[in-house]
Design an enzyme around this catalytic site. Structure first.
Site, short mmCIF file in Angstrom:
data_model
loop_
_atom_site.label_atom_id
_atom_site.label_comp_id
_atom_site.label_asym_id
_atom_site.label_seq_id
_atom_site.Cartn_x
_atom_site.Cartn_y
_atom_site.Cartn_z
N GLU A 32 9.58 4.34 10.53
CA GLU A 32 8.85 5.24 9.65
C GLU A 32 7.91 4.32 8.86
OE1 GLU A 32 10.53 8.25 6.48
OE2 GLU A 32 12.02 7.69 7.96
N ARG B 167 24.41 -0.56 11.89
CA ARG B 167 23.24 -1.27 11.37
C ARG B 167 23.64 -2.63 10.84
NH1 ARG B 167 20.23 2.62 8.85
NH2 ARG B 167 19.07 1.26 7.49
N LYS C 53 15.33 0.23 2.41
CA LYS C 53 13.90 0.21 2.10
C LYS C 53 13.64 0.65 0.66
CE LYS C 53 12.15 1.69 6.20
NZ LYS C 53 11.23 2.50 6.99
P1 ATP Z 1 14.56 4.84 5.97
O1 ATP Z 1 15.63 4.92 4.95
O2 ATP Z 1 13.20 4.76 5.41
O3 ATP Z 1 14.73 5.75 7.14
P2 ATP Z 1 15.28 2.81 7.84
O4 ATP Z 1 15.76 1.45 7.46
O5 ATP Z 1 16.16 3.71 8.60
O6 ATP Z 1 14.77 3.38 6.51
P3 ATP Z 1 13.24 3.25 9.84
O7 ATP Z 1 11.81 2.91 9.76
O8 ATP Z 1 13.62 4.67 9.96
O9 ATP Z 1 13.93 2.58 8.59
O10 ATP Z 1 13.91 2.40 10.99
C1 ATP Z 1 13.36 2.20 12.25
C2 ATP Z 1 14.45 1.84 13.21
O11 ATP Z 1 15.12 0.66 12.78
C3 ATP Z 1 15.50 2.93 13.29
O12 ATP Z 1 15.81 3.16 14.65
C4 ATP Z 1 16.66 2.38 12.54
O13 ATP Z 1 17.85 2.88 13.06
C5 ATP Z 1 16.50 0.88 12.76
N1 ATP Z 1 17.09 0.15 11.63
C6 ATP Z 1 16.80 0.28 10.32
N2 ATP Z 1 17.58 -0.50 9.56
C7 ATP Z 1 18.39 -1.17 10.41
C8 ATP Z 1 19.44 -2.13 10.24
N3 ATP Z 1 19.79 -2.58 9.03
N4 ATP Z 1 20.05 -2.60 11.35
C9 ATP Z 1 19.69 -2.17 12.57
N5 ATP Z 1 18.72 -1.27 12.80
C10 ATP Z 1 18.07 -0.76 11.74
MG MG Z 2 15.29 5.81 9.20
#
Ligand code: ATP
Ligand code: MG
Length: 562
Positions: A36, A261, A271
């Site tokens: 995102e 994660r 984030k």
């Molecule tokens: P938000 O809370 O804004 O959704 P987010 O950390 O989930 O934050 P995204 O941009 O939605 O961010 O994440 C993109 C991809 O990265 C998603 O598939 C998510 O599952 C993966 N991702 C995010 N944080 C982690 C993490 N700490 N470890 C592994 N994968 C992650």
């Molecule tokens: Mg997300």
């Protein structure tokens, strides 16, 4: 570990192998990384990137870069650009398959209309507070909306008016008609469209209604014919909803696989929290070298190889855990040890006058660039009567275990000579040591005594008149506790000593033309990377890592405990 013969194995790869065997997706593997664009990528995203792009590579498939840009209030083009830069820098290529959920807005709108026509969606006039109340909780079942049984015609009419901007933000929503008593709260008539009269970074003012993430995400995956939709565990409970949408719309189904994660000690990876650190000025920006963002780590001196290697080492699992940041640093040191040329630098200089060295003699001393890799060759460094050594390498009254320089004691200057301290100049008032007077033994050239006498320490040094003055930034963990993410007031645990600026460090003259991003090992001190802010005037170095590998100690302790 980075060589091509190494093939990782984990439950995700096992599932994919099985699907290939049974020909479930016609022998294809097509993944995607779906950020995102509402912040910079961090090390957790790097794990997901390495996983999605890595799997595509291993199985000769494809991986898309798709921006799930459904929330225009928090998204910006700046983030899109930074994400692209970071994925490329990590060494992955989406070969032009750069997609946006917003590319599919029209299609999604049509799908929403189809759901309405099939009696599977309705326009609801409850406010957001009421929606929350009606939704119920894990223990209390939800209540049906009084608008749930509107006719198809009325729903179509109202949804169209939502689209044309006739209603206030938040005054109405389009909801899926599923089951208000479901044990899975995601299935309690979730909102699929909301009114939001906000400009979108790509579609401008074309839309004033936007699809919710859950609706957009699964449809985007389906449109792109993703075979394996890999995501983090929190989406496990959303999977029945994704299946419901795709079933109702009779669309192609990817296979969703969830993994835990990444969490890392001494930092936050949410984030929302990272945005707060930036916006409240606790760090200098998204790319502050203390940030766990990819941009911050790049500026700090992390290499793509070390991050990819780390991702592979930690693997994927179904259970959440916290990875010690020491492992990440260990992967970094392992990589830099091989590639970073060694140089001499003095962080806190103490001037030394070598009394018996000729006033105008300058010798060129040969030094090895990297003992780990002879192919990196040698270089020459000037030696003269006036040099700097590290303040902490001298003690006037040394305790028993201090083997470095002290009055009357002899030590080796790396690659150069033995020197012996014969005098100490001190500030009369403060007692601070200002300068040392030494003699050198010309017979010890190169650092060895022909008579076989030994010294207990080898010091790094630079020639004073030839050295370059630089600024050095030393970093420590951003948080004082291992698990700052567990605290709502995580800001209270910020480490006040996370940045220390040293202004008058001295480095050998070979660094004069060091370029932004170049990484060196300062002998005995650690790895240092040239900061992009170094302007013509003064070089600025970020300390990437010290030489002390905490991870090796942790491993030793674990072995002992067993
Ligand atoms: P938000 O809370 O804004 O959704 P987010 O950390 O989930 O934050 P995204 O941009 O939605 O961010 O994440 C993109 C991809 O990265 C998603 O598939 C998510 O599952 C993966 N991702 C995010 N944080 C982690 C993490 N700490 N470890 C592994 N994968 C992650
Ligand atoms: Mg997300």
């Amino acid at each position: 570990m980075d060589d091509n013969s190494y093939k990782p194995s984990d439950f995700i790869r096992e599932i994919i192998k099985e699907d290939l065997k049974t020909n479930r997706y016609g022998g294809h593997v097509h993944t995607r990384f779906p950020p995102e664009p509402n912040g910079y990528l961090h090390i957790g995203h790097a794990k997901s990137i390495c996983l999605n792009f890595g799997i595509a590579e291993e199985f000769k498939g494809l991986c898309n870069l798709r921006f799930d840009d459904t929330n225009p209030t928090k998204e910006e083009a700046e983030y899109v650009e930074s994400i692209k830069e970071d994925v490329k820098w990590l060494g992955f290529d989406w070969d032009g398959r750069e997609f946006y959920a917003s590319d599919y807005f029209e299609q999604m709108y049509q799908y929403a209309i189809q759901l309405i026509k099939d009696g599977k969606a309705y326009v609801c006039d409850l406010s957001s507070d009421e929606l929350r109340e009606y939704r119920g909780t894990l223990t209390i079942p939800g209540k049906e909306s009084p608008y749930r049984n509107r006719s198809v015609e009325e729903n179509l009419y109202l949804f169209e008016r939502m689209r044309t901007g006739e209603f206030e933000d938040g005054s109405r929503t389009l909801r899926a008609k599923i089951d208000m008593s479901s044990g899975n709260i995601n299935m309690r008539d979730p909102v699929i469209y909301r009114i939001l009269d906000t400009e979108h970074h790509r579609t401008g003012n074309k839309w004033c209604i936007y699809p919710m993430y859950d609706f957009a995400h699964c449809i985007s995956d389906s449109i792109e014919k993703i075979t394996h939709s890999i995501c983090t565990l929190e989406f496990e409970d959303h999977r029945p909803l994704y299946d419901w949408f795709l079933d109702q719309l009779n669309l192609y189904h990817p296979r969703q696989i969830e993994f835990a994660r990444l969490n890392i000690s001494h930092t936050v990876l949410s984030k929302r929290k990272l945005v707060e650190l930036v916006e409240k000025g606790y760090v200098r920006g998204w790319d502050d070298p203390r940030m766990p963002t990819i941009a911050g780590m790049r500026r700090r001196g992390y290499t793509p190889e070390s991050i990819r290697n780390f991702s592979q080492r930690i693997g994927v699992a179904k259970r959440e855990s916290i990875v010690d940041v020491a492992l990440l640093e260990h992967c970094l040191r392992e990589d830099l040890n091989k590639r970073a040329p060694r140089v001499m630098a003095v962080l806190r200089p103490l001037r030394v006058v070598i009394e018996n060295y000729p006033e105008d003699l300058v010798e060129e001393i040969e030094a090895i660039n990297n003992p780990e890799d002879p192919s990196m060759g040698t270089r020459r460094i000037p030696f003269s009567k006036y040099i700097y050594i590290e303040k902490e390498d001298f003690m006037e009254h040394p305790p028993e275990k201090f083997f470095r320089l002290a009055p009357g004691r002899e030590v080796r200057l790396r690659y150069a000579y033995f020197i012996k301290c014969i005098g100490v100049v001190k500030d009369e008032k403060t007692g601070e040591v200002l300068e040392l007077h030494c003699t050198y033994d010309p017979a010890t050239k190169g650092g060895n005594a022909p008579d076989g006498r030994k010294v207990k320490a080898t010091l790094h040094w630079v020639s004073a008149p030839h050295s370059i003055e630089v600024e050095v930034h030393l970093y420590e963990h951003l948080f004082t506790v291992p698990n700052p993410g567990d605290y709502e007031d995580f800001m209270a645990y910020i480490n006040p000593q996370s940045l220390q600026v040293l202004n008058s460090c001295k480095v050998e003259p070979n660094l004069l033309n060091a370029k932004s991003g170049e990484i060196f090992q300062f002998e005995r001190l650690g790895y240092f990377c040239v900061d992009p802010d170094s302007r013509n005037g003064k070089l600025v170095f970020n300390r990437t890592a010290t030489l002390k590998d905490e991870w090796t100690n942790i491993m030793k302790r674990q072995k002992k405990d067993k």
